[in-house]
Design a protein around this motif. Structure first.
Motif, PDB file in Angstrom:
ATOM      1  N   PRO A 170       0.823  -1.214   0.000  1.00 37.31           N
ATOM      2  CA  PRO A 170       0.000   0.000   0.000  1.00 37.31           C
ATOM      3  C   PRO A 170       0.862   1.271   0.000  1.00 37.31           C
ATOM      4  CG  PRO A 170      -0.834  -1.580   1.577  1.00 37.31           C
ATOM      5  CD  PRO A 170       0.487  -2.106   1.121  1.00 37.31           C
ATOM      6  N   THR A 171       0.488   2.212  -0.862  1.00 41.89           N
ATOM      7  CA  THR A 171       1.251   3.447  -1.037  1.00 41.89           C
ATOM      8  C   THR A 171       0.281   4.617  -1.176  1.00 41.89           C
ATOM      9  OG1 THR A 171       3.016   2.240  -2.190  1.00 41.89           O
ATOM     10  CG2 THR A 171       2.951   4.634  -2.479  1.00 41.89           C
ATOM     11  N   ASP A 172       0.576   5.709  -0.489  1.00 44.36           N
ATOM     12  CA  ASP A 172      -0.251   6.902  -0.616  1.00 44.36           C
ATOM     13  C   ASP A 172      -0.138   7.465  -2.035  1.00 44.36           C
ATOM     14  OD1 ASP A 172      -1.047   6.737   2.037  1.00 44.36           O
ATOM     15  OD2 ASP A 172       0.540   8.087   2.756  1.00 44.36           O
ATOM     16  N   VAL A 173      -1.279   7.879  -2.585  1.00 43.93           N
ATOM     17  CA  VAL A 173      -1.289   8.447  -3.933  1.00 43.93           C
ATOM     18  C   VAL A 173      -1.901   9.842  -3.902  1.00 43.93           C
ATOM     19  CG1 VAL A 173      -1.412   6.186  -5.021  1.00 43.93           C
ATOM     20  CG2 VAL A 173      -3.533   7.409  -4.516  1.00 43.93           C
ATOM     21  N   ARG A 174      -1.554  10.648  -4.879  1.00 41.97           N
ATOM     22  CA  ARG A 174      -2.087  12.006  -4.986  1.00 41.97           C
ATOM     23  C   ARG A 174      -3.362  12.057  -5.814  1.00 41.97           C
ATOM     24  NH1 ARG A 174       2.248  15.402  -7.755  1.00 41.97           N
ATOM     25  NH2 ARG A 174       0.574  16.936  -7.587  1.00 41.97           N
ATOM     26  N   GLY A 175      -3.509  11.110  -6.723  1.00 43.65           N
ATOM     27  CA  GLY A 175      -4.676  11.121  -7.590  1.00 43.65           C
ATOM     28  C   GLY A 175      -4.461  10.249  -8.810  1.00 43.65           C
ATOM     29  N   LEU A 176      -5.076  10.660  -9.924  1.00 45.23           N
ATOM     30  CA  LEU A 176      -5.061   9.845 -11.146  1.00 45.23           C
ATOM     31  C   LEU A 176      -4.431  10.604 -12.313  1.00 45.23           C
ATOM     32  CD1 LEU A 176      -8.764   8.560 -10.990  1.00 45.23           C
ATOM     33  CD2 LEU A 176      -6.713   7.304 -10.275  1.00 45.23           C
ATOM     34  N   ARG A 177      -3.635   9.881 -13.093  1.00 45.12           N
ATOM     35  CA  ARG A 177      -3.187  10.397 -14.380  1.00 45.12           C
ATOM     36  C   ARG A 177      -4.134   9.832 -15.438  1.00 45.12           C
ATOM     37  NH1 ARG A 177       1.903   8.614 -14.713  1.00 45.12           N
ATOM     38  NH2 ARG A 177       2.844  10.572 -14.057  1.00 45.12           N
ATOM     39  N   ILE A 178      -4.677  10.717 -16.256  1.00 47.28           N
ATOM     40  CA  ILE A 178      -5.668  10.317 -17.261  1.00 47.28           C
ATOM     41  C   ILE A 178      -5.170  10.657 -18.666  1.00 47.28           C
ATOM     42  CG2 ILE A 178      -8.065  10.536 -18.041  1.00 47.28           C
ATOM     43  CD1 ILE A 178      -7.875   9.440 -15.207  1.00 47.28           C
ATOM     44  N   TYR A 179      -5.227   9.674 -19.534  1.00 49.00           N
ATOM     45  CA  TYR A 179      -4.990   9.884 -20.965  1.00 49.00           C
ATOM     46  C   TYR A 179      -6.318   9.704 -21.690  1.00 49.00           C
ATOM     47  CZ  TYR A 179       0.084   9.508 -20.258  1.00 49.00           C
ATOM     48  OH  TYR A 179       1.380   9.712 -19.854  1.00 49.00           O
ATOM     49  N   LEU A 180      -6.760  10.727 -22.398  1.00 49.54           N
ATOM     50  CA  LEU A 180      -7.945  10.556 -23.230  1.00 49.54           C
ATOM     51  C   LEU A 180      -7.641   9.524 -24.316  1.00 49.54           C
ATOM     52  CD1 LEU A 180      -9.135  14.251 -23.772  1.00 49.54           C
ATOM     53  CD2 LEU A 180      -9.868  12.624 -22.016  1.00 49.54           C
ATOM     54  N   PRO A 181      -8.678   8.868 -24.842  1.00 51.99           N
ATOM     55  CA  PRO A 181      -8.441   7.904 -25.926  1.00 51.99           C
ATOM     56  C   PRO A 181      -7.687   8.528 -27.091  1.00 51.99           C
ATOM     57  CG  PRO A 181     -10.699   7.726 -25.127  1.00 51.99           C
ATOM     58  CD  PRO A 181     -10.110   8.943 -24.472  1.00 51.99           C
ATOM     59  N   GLN A 182      -6.674   7.814 -27.590  1.00 52.50           N
ATOM     60  CA  GLN A 182      -5.882   8.239 -28.748  1.00 52.50           C
ATOM     61  C   GLN A 182      -5.169   9.575 -28.510  1.00 52.50           C
ATOM     62  OE1 GLN A 182      -7.996   7.442 -32.607  1.00 52.50           O
ATOM     63  NE2 GLN A 182      -9.738   7.053 -31.270  1.00 52.50           N
ATOM     64  N   GLU A 183      -4.796   9.832 -27.275  1.00 47.96           N
ATOM     65  CA  GLU A 183      -4.093  11.071 -26.917  1.00 47.96           C
ATOM     66  C   GLU A 183      -2.795  10.710 -26.201  1.00 47.96           C
ATOM     67  OE1 GLU A 183      -3.151  13.815 -27.331  1.00 47.96           O
ATOM     68  OE2 GLU A 183      -4.146  15.382 -26.155  1.00 47.96           O
ATOM     69  N   THR A 184      -1.753  11.483 -26.442  1.00 45.19           N
ATOM     70  CA  THR A 184      -0.450  11.194 -25.839  1.00 45.19           C
ATOM     71  C   THR A 184      -0.109  12.140 -24.684  1.00 45.19           C
ATOM     72  OG1 THR A 184       0.631  12.587 -27.503  1.00 45.19           O
ATOM     73  CG2 THR A 184       0.483  10.230 -27.971  1.00 45.19           C
ATOM     74  N   ALA A 185      -0.870  13.231 -24.548  1.00 48.41           N
ATOM     75  CA  ALA A 185      -0.691  14.131 -23.406  1.00 48.41           C
ATOM     76  C   ALA A 185      -1.707  13.753 -22.323  1.00 48.41           C
ATOM     77  CB  ALA A 185      -0.870  15.579 -23.843  1.00 48.41           C
ATOM     78  N   SER A 186      -1.337  13.960 -21.078  1.00 47.00           N
ATOM     79  CA  SER A 186      -2.190  13.512 -19.969  1.00 47.00           C
ATOM     80  C   SER A 186      -2.775  14.680 -19.182  1.00 47.00           C
ATOM     81  CB  SER A 186      -1.389  12.611 -19.030  1.00 47.00           C
ATOM     82  OG  SER A 186      -0.335  13.344 -18.423  1.00 47.00           O
ATOM     83  N   ASN A 187      -3.786  14.362 -18.402  1.00 48.66           N
ATOM     84  CA  ASN A 187      -4.390  15.274 -17.440  1.00 48.66           C
ATOM     85  C   ASN A 187      -4.276  14.653 -16.052  1.00 48.66           C
ATOM     86  OD1 ASN A 187      -6.035  15.558 -20.142  1.00 48.66           O
ATOM     87  ND2 ASN A 187      -6.316  17.508 -19.100  1.00 48.66           N
ATOM     88  N   PHE A 188      -4.370  15.467 -15.030  1.00 45.11           N
ATOM     89  CA  PHE A 188      -4.292  14.986 -13.648  1.00 45.11           C
ATOM     90  C   PHE A 188      -5.598  15.307 -12.921  1.00 45.11           C
ATOM     91  CE2 PHE A 188      -2.621  13.806  -9.657  1.00 45.11           C
ATOM     92  CZ  PHE A 188      -2.992  14.772  -8.724  1.00 45.11           C
ATOM     93  N   VAL A 189      -6.084  14.318 -12.167  1.00 50.29           N
ATOM     94  CA  VAL A 189      -7.276  14.499 -11.341  1.00 50.29           C
ATOM     95  C   VAL A 189      -6.877  14.214  -9.897  1.00 50.29           C
ATOM     96  CG1 VAL A 189      -9.615  13.707 -10.830  1.00 50.29           C
ATOM     97  CG2 VAL A 189      -8.825  13.824 -13.204  1.00 50.29           C
ATOM     98  N   SER A 190      -7.010  15.205  -9.045  1.00 52.31           N
ATOM     99  CA  SER A 190      -6.645  15.032  -7.636  1.00 52.31           C
ATOM    100  C   SER A 190      -7.650  14.115  -6.934  1.00 52.31           C
ATOM    101  CB  SER A 190      -6.615  16.402  -6.939  1.00 52.31           C
ATOM    102  OG  SER A 190      -6.303  16.244  -5.573  1.00 52.31           O
ATOM    103  N   ASP A 191      -7.127  13.110  -6.250  1.00 51.26           N
ATOM    104  CA  ASP A 191      -7.979  12.178  -5.503  1.00 51.26           C
ATOM    105  C   ASP A 191      -7.090  11.399  -4.519  1.00 51.26           C
ATOM    106  OD1 ASP A 191     -10.341  10.810  -4.755  1.00 51.26           O
ATOM    107  OD2 ASP A 191      -9.804   9.140  -6.073  1.00 51.26           O
ATOM    108  N   PRO A 192      -6.693  12.064  -3.421  1.00 54.37           N
ATOM    109  CA  PRO A 192      -5.777  11.419  -2.482  1.00 54.37           C
ATOM    110  C   PRO A 192      -6.359  10.116  -1.927  1.00 54.37           C
ATOM    111  CG  PRO A 192      -5.983  13.767  -2.017  1.00 54.37           C
ATOM    112  CD  PRO A 192      -7.053  13.425  -3.010  1.00 54.37           C
ATOM    113  N   GLY A 193      -5.504   9.133  -1.742  1.00 60.46           N
ATOM    114  CA  GLY A 193      -5.924   7.832  -1.215  1.00 60.46           C
ATOM    115  C   GLY A 193      -4.744   6.889  -1.183  1.00 60.46           C
ATOM    116  N   GLN A 194      -5.025   5.622  -1.409  1.00 62.06           N
ATOM    117  CA  GLN A 194      -3.968   4.617  -1.433  1.00 62.06           C
ATOM    118  C   GLN A 194      -4.103   3.711  -2.653  1.00 62.06           C
ATOM    119  OE1 GLN A 194      -3.861   2.485   2.386  1.00 62.06           O
ATOM    120  NE2 GLN A 194      -1.966   3.628   2.860  1.00 62.06           N
TER     121      GLN A 194
END
Length: 214
Positions: A170-194
């Protein structure tokens, strides 16, 4: 004395006729020897000058090629075109289910289709924690988002505490890295948890469905 003089005249006549004969034979062969090499170079030069150069076609086609790194306007939703957020969800069977909301914030319509890439990230450098989300189901239809419209993709979050800690790590996380379909650049969504930093957990820690209309 007269006999000797006649013999000398006769021999002289034979020598002269022999010289003439040799000269005639030599003169007949000389033109044919000179004609053969003079005709070959002229025909070879003509063929070379009329043939197109090997580089003419690539050079002309490369003039219309797009510059390296030039963005392609293909109508797909790109990372800068959207804002992402997690909607409210439900819990059950050791998991939590929440929709990833994808809103078109740009001033033009864009199209989205398929599965987003989803993974946990942590640290200042945003490095990935454990395996990325598993795809569930089949690819859906293309969705055209007008400015201000939204699509959604359902994400399943497994309860990390249900895994063996030695395997899950188990590791603390800051959130999610999201890649839209067929996209090479990412977005970040904050969602602290594990999340699970281990890569040999039974099952999956994240699962994602295809994009749908919100």
């Amino acid at each position: 004395m007269v006999s000797t003089r006649k013999s000398l005249v006769f021999l002289a006549g034979l020598s002269a006729s022999g010289v003439l004969l040799l000269s005639a034979c030599g003169g007949g062969t000389t033109p044919s020897a000179n004609n053969t090499p003079s005709s070959d170079p002229s025909s070879s030069t003509s063929e070379t000058s009329s043939a197109p150069t090997a580089t003419s076609t690539p050079e002309s086609s490369s003039d219309n090629a797009p510059a390296t790194g030039q963005p392609v306007a293909n109508g797909l939703c790109k990372a800068p075109d959207v804002t992402l957020s997690l909607g409210q969800g439900d819990s059950g069977a050791g998991s939590t289910y929440r929709p990833l909301l994808i809103k078109n914030k740009s001033g033009k319509a864009c199209t989205i289709q398929g599965f987003p890439g989803v993974s946990y990230v942590t640290g200042d450098d945003g490095h990935q924690v454990g395996p990325a989300a598993t795809r569930v189901g089949t690819k859906g239809e293309a969705i055209k988002l007008q400015p201000g419209q939204s699509a959604a993709a359902d994400i399943q979050f497994a309860q990390v505490l249900n895994f063996d800690p030695a395997v899950c790590k188990p590791t603390d996380v800051r959130g999610l890295r999201i890649y839209l379909p067929q996209e090479t650049a990412s977005n970040f969504v904050s969602d602290p948890g594990q999340g699970c930093a281990g890569d040999k957990i039974p099952g999956f820690q994240l699962a994602v469905k295809t994009v749908r209309r919100a």
